[in-house]
Design a protein around this motif. Structure first.
Motif, short mmCIF file in Angstrom:
data_model
loop_
_atom_site.label_atom_id
_atom_site.label_comp_id
_atom_site.label_asym_id
_atom_site.label_seq_id
_atom_site.Cartn_x
_atom_site.Cartn_y
_atom_site.Cartn_z
N LYS A 176 0.76 -0.99 -0.04
CA LYS A 176 0.03 -0.03 -0.12
C LYS A 176 0.69 1.46 -0.13
N ASP A 215 -3.47 -0.42 -4.61
CA ASP A 215 -4.65 -0.46 -4.07
C ASP A 215 -5.14 -1.91 -3.34
N ASP A 216 -6.21 -2.02 -2.58
CA ASP A 216 -6.52 -3.32 -1.94
C ASP A 216 -6.66 -4.51 -3.22
N ASP A 217 -7.26 -3.99 -4.28
CA ASP A 217 -7.66 -5.01 -5.42
C ASP A 217 -6.23 -5.42 -6.21
N GLU A 218 -5.37 -4.50 -6.17
CA GLU A 218 -4.01 -5.02 -6.89
C GLU A 218 -3.41 -5.89 -5.96
#
Length: 100
Positions: A85, A90-93
């Motif tokens: 992060k 991002d969280d999806d990546e």
């Protein structure tokens, strides 16, 4: 589901011997020990004459070692995600990269 650290720890002793331990079904007075209370060190019995009974201290130390390793792993996972992060993912990546 809660982890059964006692049985995980016991599995580290007397390696190569399957089912070397079991659980008493009766207490010293001949009373039946309920199944939900049997799986405690105090009710541990040897099923294999060639196996050695680990001490309660050894079993407790192994349980703590297993718990510590699990905590370390969880901490490293969280730290790794935070580092990704910090790099701008991002969280999806992060999920795409780690599967978690």
């Amino acid at each position: 589901m809660a982890r059964d650290y006692l049985q995980l720890a016991l599995g580290n002793f007397n390696q190569g011997k399957s089912q070397w331990y079991g659980w008493r079904k009766k207490d010293d007075n001949g009373n039946t020990i309920p199944n939900n209370q049997r799986m405690k060190y105090e009710h541990l019995i040897l099923n294999d004459d060639t196996a050695t009974m680990p001490s309660e201290a050894e079993v407790n130390a192994k349980i703590q070692e297993l718990k510590d390793a699990e905590t370390t792993s969880a901490n490293k996972k969280a730290s790794g995600k935070q580092k990704l992060k910090d790099l701008g993912l991002d969280d999806d990546e992060i999920k795409a990269l780690t599967g978690a």
